[in-house]
Design a protein around this motif. Structure first.
Motif, short mmCIF file in Angstrom:
data_model
loop_
_atom_site.label_atom_id
_atom_site.label_comp_id
_atom_site.label_asym_id
_atom_site.label_seq_id
_atom_site.Cartn_x
_atom_site.Cartn_y
_atom_site.Cartn_z
N THR A 64 83.36 73.85 -12.64
CA THR A 64 84.04 72.65 -13.14
C THR A 64 83.11 71.94 -14.13
O THR A 64 81.91 72.21 -14.18
CB THR A 64 84.35 71.69 -11.99
N GLU A 65 83.67 71.01 -14.86
CA GLU A 65 82.85 70.23 -15.79
C GLU A 65 81.79 69.44 -15.02
O GLU A 65 80.63 69.34 -15.44
CB GLU A 65 83.71 69.28 -16.62
N GLN A 66 82.16 68.92 -13.87
CA GLN A 66 81.21 68.18 -13.03
C GLN A 66 80.05 69.09 -12.59
O GLN A 66 78.89 68.69 -12.63
CB GLN A 66 81.93 67.60 -11.81
N ALA A 68 79.03 71.69 -14.21
CA ALA A 68 78.27 72.00 -15.42
C ALA A 68 77.24 70.90 -15.69
O ALA A 68 76.08 71.19 -15.98
CB ALA A 68 79.21 72.17 -16.61
N TRP A 69 77.66 69.64 -15.59
CA TRP A 69 76.72 68.53 -15.80
C TRP A 69 75.63 68.54 -14.73
O TRP A 69 74.45 68.30 -15.03
CB TRP A 69 77.45 67.19 -15.82
N LEU A 145 79.75 77.24 -20.05
CA LEU A 145 79.53 75.80 -20.21
C LEU A 145 80.39 75.24 -21.34
O LEU A 145 81.00 74.18 -21.19
CB LEU A 145 78.05 75.51 -20.49
N VAL A 148 84.12 74.83 -20.22
CA VAL A 148 84.45 73.72 -19.32
C VAL A 148 84.11 72.36 -19.93
O VAL A 148 84.67 71.35 -19.51
CB VAL A 148 83.80 73.86 -17.92
N MET A 149 83.23 72.34 -20.92
CA MET A 149 82.84 71.06 -21.53
C MET A 149 83.58 70.80 -22.85
O MET A 149 83.34 69.78 -23.51
CB MET A 149 81.33 71.03 -21.77
#
Length: 174
Positions: A64-66, A68-69, A145, A148-149
């Motif tokens: 998920t983007e979360q 990834a961060w 990355l 998803v970003m």
């Protein structure tokens, strides 16, 4: 079990969209088994098939983007893979790359950037094996990355470097 329409990482095929989950009418396919029909995003018009019940499949949902961060924040703490024996090092890179584990991908990239830096300081070039695994691993990590970003894969290396620099500045100023 993955669902139709979901994006997954499947082995070296990279990001794939699950197009169908069905029985296949293809020579060599077990007509009684259910298969995932995947469309790799990086190879237009291509299809990949693997049995739903395949136990050793290297397949997982795209992060998920979360996540990834969180991975970007974790990068400084991920250890490199230092193996001096050339043959063992290549096998280690291969296993890490094929694992589908994005933390291991970061470890490979960090290791190879360090090796490259050392070799350049010695007036040498990076070896062909290191160069190949660096490219393969960057393609896998940066592709996921970027997906998803909402970025372009080519933007990811400079984006990550900038993110790390800004993160370090904030740490120093606090």
């Amino acid at each position: 079990m993955f669902e139709k329409g979901e994006y997954i990482i499947y082995g070296r095929s990279g990001i794939c969209k699950v197009e169908e989950i069905s029985h296949l009418n293809i020579a060599g396919a077990d007509k009684k088994r259910l298969y995932y029909v995947l469309a790799p995003l990086n190879i237009k018009g291509s299809r990949v098939y693997f049995p739903v019940d395949k136990k050793d499949a290297v397949a997982r949902k795209v992060i998920t983007e979360q996540e990834a961060w969180a991975l970007l924040d974790e990068i400084p703490d991920i250890q490199e893979i230092w193996i001096t024996n050339e043959k063992l090092r290549e096998e280690s890179y291969k296993q890490a790359l094929n694992s589908g584990d994005y933390r291991q991908w970061v470890a490979i990239i960090k290791t190879l950037y360090q090796r490259k830096k050392i070799r350049i300081s010695q007036g040498k070039k990076i070896g062909a094996t290191d160069e190949r695994y660096l490219k393969l691993t960057e393609d896998a990590l940066y592709g996921e990355l970027a997906f998803v970003m909402g970025k372009n894969k080519n933007e990811m290396a400079p984006f990550i470097v900038h993110y790390m620099e800004e993160r370090e500045k904030k740490k120093v100023s606090n």
